[in-house]
Every structure is written in C-alpha cells, then in structure tokens.
Design a protein around this motif. Structure first.
Motif, mmCIF file in Angstrom:
data_model
loop_
_atom_site.group_PDB
_atom_site.id
_atom_site.type_symbol
_atom_site.label_atom_id
_atom_site.label_comp_id
_atom_site.label_asym_id
_atom_site.label_seq_id
_atom_site.Cartn_x
_atom_site.Cartn_y
_atom_site.Cartn_z
ATOM 1 N N ARG A 69 1.850 12.444 -18.386
ATOM 2 C CA ARG A 69 3.015 13.025 -17.721
ATOM 3 C C ARG A 69 3.087 14.519 -18.024
ATOM 4 N NH1 ARG A 69 2.357 9.352 -14.984
ATOM 5 N NH2 ARG A 69 3.410 7.370 -15.110
ATOM 6 N N PRO A 70 3.399 15.340 -17.010
ATOM 7 C CA PRO A 70 3.518 16.779 -17.258
ATOM 8 C C PRO A 70 4.745 17.080 -18.120
ATOM 9 C CG PRO A 70 4.064 16.259 -14.982
ATOM 10 C CD PRO A 70 3.629 14.980 -15.616
ATOM 11 N N PHE A 71 4.584 18.057 -19.025
ATOM 12 C CA PHE A 71 5.729 18.461 -19.829
ATOM 13 C C PHE A 71 5.861 19.975 -19.938
ATOM 14 C CE2 PHE A 71 2.368 18.327 -22.964
ATOM 15 C CZ PHE A 71 2.658 19.370 -23.835
ATOM 16 N N ASP A 72 4.894 20.720 -19.394
ATOM 17 C CA ASP A 72 4.970 22.177 -19.472
ATOM 18 C C ASP A 72 3.999 22.773 -18.465
ATOM 19 O OD1 ASP A 72 5.744 24.682 -20.393
ATOM 20 O OD2 ASP A 72 4.533 24.603 -22.227
ATOM 21 N N ARG A 73 4.223 24.034 -18.163
ATOM 22 C CA ARG A 73 3.322 24.803 -17.287
ATOM 23 C C ARG A 73 3.076 26.134 -17.965
ATOM 24 N NH1 ARG A 73 3.677 28.827 -13.420
ATOM 25 N NH2 ARG A 73 2.214 28.635 -11.691
ATOM 26 N N ILE A 74 1.809 26.543 -18.013
ATOM 27 C CA ILE A 74 1.453 27.818 -18.628
ATOM 28 C C ILE A 74 0.871 28.716 -17.533
ATOM 29 C CG2 ILE A 74 0.106 28.984 -20.397
ATOM 30 C CD1 ILE A 74 -0.152 26.220 -21.776
ATOM 31 N N ALA A 75 1.589 29.767 -17.204
ATOM 32 C CA ALA A 75 1.145 30.691 -16.160
ATOM 33 C C ALA A 75 -0.124 31.425 -16.601
ATOM 34 C CB ALA A 75 2.246 31.689 -15.848
ATOM 35 N N SER A 76 -0.987 31.719 -15.656
ATOM 36 C CA SER A 76 -2.195 32.538 -15.879
ATOM 37 C C SER A 76 -3.064 32.030 -17.022
ATOM 38 C CB SER A 76 -1.798 33.997 -16.137
ATOM 39 O OG SER A 76 -1.077 34.507 -15.049
ATOM 40 N N TYR A 77 -3.190 30.735 -17.164
ATOM 41 C CA TYR A 77 -3.939 30.133 -18.268
ATOM 42 C C TYR A 77 -5.445 30.219 -18.052
ATOM 43 C CZ TYR A 77 -5.059 26.594 -21.833
ATOM 44 O OH TYR A 77 -5.550 25.923 -22.915
ATOM 45 N N TYR A 78 -5.892 29.935 -16.838
ATOM 46 C CA TYR A 78 -7.317 29.914 -16.532
ATOM 47 C C TYR A 78 -7.742 31.223 -15.864
ATOM 48 C CZ TYR A 78 -7.173 24.906 -17.454
ATOM 49 O OH TYR A 78 -7.013 23.681 -18.039
ATOM 50 N N PRO A 82 -14.326 33.409 -8.979
ATOM 51 C CA PRO A 82 -14.882 34.596 -8.307
ATOM 52 C C PRO A 82 -14.206 34.941 -6.989
ATOM 53 C CG PRO A 82 -16.644 33.235 -9.163
ATOM 54 C CD PRO A 82 -15.353 32.469 -9.373
ATOM 55 N N GLN A 83 -13.794 33.955 -6.227
ATOM 56 C CA GLN A 83 -13.170 34.228 -4.929
ATOM 57 C C GLN A 83 -11.660 34.411 -5.026
ATOM 58 O OE1 GLN A 83 -14.486 31.374 -5.944
ATOM 59 N NE2 GLN A 83 -13.259 29.646 -5.271
ATOM 60 N N GLN A 84 -11.097 34.302 -6.229
ATOM 61 C CA GLN A 84 -9.658 34.422 -6.416
ATOM 62 C C GLN A 84 -9.304 35.773 -7.024
ATOM 63 O OE1 GLN A 84 -9.059 30.999 -8.959
ATOM 64 N NE2 GLN A 84 -7.942 29.967 -7.326
ATOM 65 N N VAL A 85 -8.095 36.214 -6.736
ATOM 66 C CA VAL A 85 -7.600 37.466 -7.308
ATOM 67 C C VAL A 85 -6.788 37.174 -8.558
ATOM 68 C CG1 VAL A 85 -6.127 39.467 -6.885
ATOM 69 C CG2 VAL A 85 -7.544 38.540 -5.037
ATOM 70 N N TYR A 86 -6.062 36.080 -8.563
ATOM 71 C CA TYR A 86 -5.138 35.777 -9.650
ATOM 72 C C TYR A 86 -5.645 34.643 -10.530
ATOM 73 C CZ TYR A 86 -2.077 38.553 -6.739
ATOM 74 O OH TYR A 86 -1.553 39.560 -5.999
ATOM 75 N N ARG A 87 -5.223 34.694 -11.776
ATOM 76 C CA ARG A 87 -5.508 33.618 -12.714
ATOM 77 C C ARG A 87 -4.687 32.389 -12.306
ATOM 78 N NH1 ARG A 87 -7.308 35.710 -18.074
ATOM 79 N NH2 ARG A 87 -6.180 33.953 -18.964
ATOM 80 N N THR A 88 -5.122 31.229 -12.743
ATOM 81 C CA THR A 88 -4.470 29.975 -12.353
ATOM 82 C C THR A 88 -3.682 29.398 -13.516
ATOM 83 O OG1 THR A 88 -6.271 29.533 -10.824
ATOM 84 C CG2 THR A 88 -4.897 27.666 -11.417
ATOM 85 N N ALA A 89 -2.547 28.816 -13.210
ATOM 86 C CA ALA A 89 -1.698 28.192 -14.230
ATOM 87 C C ALA A 89 -2.285 26.853 -14.665
ATOM 88 C CB ALA A 89 -0.287 27.978 -13.684
#
Length: 97
Positions: A69-78, A82-89
């Motif tokens: 079960r989800p309990f938290d989200r961490i922004a810009s974790y990953y 190469p084709q993305q501009v932003y880091r992924t949560a």
C-alpha cells in the motif's frame, strides 16, 4: 532482487527487483516477492517497504495486487530518462508481513 535489512529494525526494504524481459508475464516477480518476504519474516521483520517510479504502472499494479500500500510520495526521486526533462517521483509502499 536485493533486500536490505538493518540491525535493530523490524522493517526490511526491497532495494531492487528486476526480471529479464524473456521471463516476464510468467509470475517470476510474484515468486521473487514471496521468497523475499519469507526471508524478511524469518529474519524477524514485520514490514517490508519499497520505492517504485510513479510512472511504472505495471509494477504499481503488481505491488498493489500482492498487498503493498502506498504511504508516501517523494518528488524528483529518480533521474530523468534520456527522453525526459524532469526527474520522476517515487511512490513509497509498505506491506505488513
């Protein structure tokens, strides 16, 4: 599969889970999870946690289907792909074992 267990902690952490493409869709990830949970439980842990990319819908479905079960989200974790501009949560998930 890489499982981390710290001394004096009842929580285990799945650090990495990977299945080769030719072994997907046959239950290999479920089997790895079940074995990992058994090892963690036998080592005195009562919960297991992991982080998963929030855009990895297949992994999120798998983890949810086996009781995480989800309990938290961490922004810009990953790192950005190469084709993305932003880091992924990351979505942090936990399962009692």
């Amino acid at each position: 599969m890489l499982l981390l267990m710290r001394r004096n902690s009842r929580i285990a952490r799945i650090y990495s889970l990977a299945v080769a493409p030719e072994h997907r869709q046959i239950g290999m990830a479920r089997t790895l999870l079940a074995c990992t949970e058994s090892v963690a439980m036998a080592s005195g842990r009562n919960r297991i946690r992991l982080e998963v990319r929030e855009d990895n819908t297949a992994a999120l479905r798998l983890y949810t289907s086996v009781g995480y079960r989800p309990f938290d989200r961490i922004a810009s974790y990953y790192e950005a792909a190469p084709q993305q501009v932003y880091r992924t949560a990351a979505i942090r998930m936990e399962k009692p074992i």
